[in-house]
Design an enzyme around this catalytic site. Structure first.
Site, short mmCIF file in Angstrom:
data_model
loop_
_atom_site.label_atom_id
_atom_site.label_comp_id
_atom_site.label_asym_id
_atom_site.label_seq_id
_atom_site.Cartn_x
_atom_site.Cartn_y
_atom_site.Cartn_z
N ALA A 179 2.43 -0.70 3.43
CA ALA A 179 1.53 -1.09 2.35
C ALA A 179 0.10 -1.20 2.87
O ALA A 179 -0.85 -0.77 2.21
CB ALA A 179 1.98 -2.43 1.73
N ASP A 180 -0.07 -1.79 4.05
CA ASP A 180 -1.39 -1.86 4.68
C ASP A 180 -1.93 -0.47 4.99
O ASP A 180 -3.10 -0.16 4.72
CB ASP A 180 -1.31 -2.66 5.98
CG ASP A 180 -1.50 -4.15 5.78
OD1 ASP A 180 -2.17 -4.54 4.82
OD2 ASP A 180 -0.97 -4.93 6.59
N VAL A 181 -1.09 0.36 5.59
CA VAL A 181 -1.55 1.69 6.01
C VAL A 181 -1.97 2.53 4.82
O VAL A 181 -3.02 3.17 4.82
CB VAL A 181 -0.45 2.40 6.82
CG1 VAL A 181 -0.81 3.86 7.07
CG2 VAL A 181 -0.22 1.69 8.16
#
Length: 411
Positions: free
Chosen positions: A182-184
């Protein structure tokens, strides 16, 4: 317009003030650095810098063989940058950042909404002072909405955004993806948004604010499963490694390991069944077409699994490749990163460091023919670029003063 023969990087000359930490923002700014931008990463001396510097082991060794402040996690998203030690609560440090903001093309931050207002480094203040500035804010839930003040971490975004409900065994619990995806992916969307805003800035002179949320980005990449629900009204279910719309498309056990079978159409299914010695399956109306196989998934897959279990991984891969049926191994990370394909494509790169052993990190997958990506700066030790920033700002300001004086003399 940039000369197509420029080999300095497609974003050479772009200056980025990076007020982000952890993974989403740093993923974005690492991509910008790989493409040639100059990225000044601001880290708080009171906390020892980016939180992920302490997210180890493992750590890269320093020149004496001891652990440095470069955790593997930190190194995964911070190459190509210059680290600046600056405390936003310190007026002198804040003045330094304000000078940098005046020179920057891009500011990126991931404070809680409103968190930078007390320092005068929020988007409203800086964009008013510098109308051409592209300012990107990353937060868990965005700058608006009922959850705007809630903290955002990758795991929470995966849970709230629905992807965990799809991941894992059908009879198991919801499962996160094995990395902070999700961050990436939020960092990827941030990069795209920044490049689009720069295109607009270059055409009109107008900067803008980009409001990006981890949860928004995660919901956007629900892709076919999200649209499956929107179309049918039926909530998608966990299927392990199975595909919601294609059968057989899964991981199967061979006699000595596991292989991936991805049968994409009916003709491939006929050739697949020929290999496993089950030419009768495509003749069964339950399995003759992909829609039929979807309905009768539970009847088909055990038969496929039993047939494949008699073969070795090598035999399955060779036999199905010869029949042009998509197939592949399930590699471990060492097998993947040390494969011939990975070496041929520079999936990993080694970066030299001053007075310390080199570090090996993942490479950028972009292959640009005229402006190749750069892998020339290793992940920075905390604060090592502070003096360099002060010198760089002094040079820029002296150059501006000289230009102004020269202009006055001409007049």
């Amino acid at each position: 317009m940039m000369d197509a023969s420029d080999t300095k990087g497609a974003l050479s000359g772009l200056v980025v003030l990076d007020l982000s930490r952890i993974l989403a923002g740093p993923t974005c700014t690492q991509l910008l650095a790989d493409l040639g931008a100059t990225v000044w990463k601001i880290e708080n001396p009171k906390t020892g810098g980016d939180d992920t510097r302490a997210w180890g082991p493992p750590y890269a060794p320093d020149g004496d063989g001891n652990d440095s402040d470069l955790s593997a996690y930190f190194m995964s998203s911070n190459r190509g940058k210059r680290s600046v030690a600056a405390d936003l609560a310190n007026p002198a440090d804040r003045a330094l950042l304000e000078r940098l903001a005046a020179r920057a093309d891009v500011v990126i931050e991931n404070f809680k909404p409103g968190g930078l207002e007390q320092y005068g480094l929020d988007h409203a203040t800086l964009c008013a002072r510098h109308p051409g500035l592209v300012y990107c804010s990353i937060s868990g839930f965005g700058q608006t909405g009922p959850n705007r003040n809630k903290p955002g971490y990758d795991l929470m975004a995966q849970g709230y955004g629905g992807i965990m409900s799809l991941t894992g065994a059908p009879d198991g619990p919801p499962m996160k993806v094995g990395v902070g995806i999700a961050d990436v992916m939020c960092g990827m969307y941030a990069t795209i948004g920044i490049l689009a805003a720069l295109r607009h800035r270059d055409a009109t002179g107008e900067g803008q604010h980009i409001d990006l949320a981890l949860v928004d980005a995660q919901m956007a990449w629900l892709i076919n499963e999200g649209v499956n629900f929107l179309t049918s009204g039926t909530p998608p279910q966990r299927r392990g490694n199975g595909h919601p719309n294609i059968v057989p498309y899964d991981v199967f056990a061979a006699s000595d390991g596991h292989v991936i079978i991805a049968v994409g159409n009916d003709s491939q299914f006929v050739r697949f069944c020929d290999f496993i010695g089950r030419a009768d399956l495509p003749e069964d109306p339950r399995f003759a077409t992909n829609p039929a196989r979807l309905i009768h998934r539970e009847a088909l897959l055990p038969q496929v699994a039993t047939a494949l279990g008699r073969f070795s991984m090598a035999d399955i891969i060779a036999g199905l490749e010869a029949r042009k049926v998509p197939v592949g191994p399930v590699n471990t990370i060492p097998q993947a990163l040390d494969s011939d394909q990975a070496h041929a494509r520079d999936a990993t790169v080694e970066l030299a460091r001053d007075n310390a052993p080199p570090v090996r990190v993942l490479g950028n997958p972009l292959k640009l023919s005229r402006t190749p990506v750069r892998h020339d700066l290793p992940p920075p030790s905390f604060g090592e670029g502070t003096n360099a920033l002060k010198e760089w700002l002094g040079e820029r300001e002296n150059a501006d003063t000289a230009h102004t004086d020269e202009h006055k003399r001409v007049d």
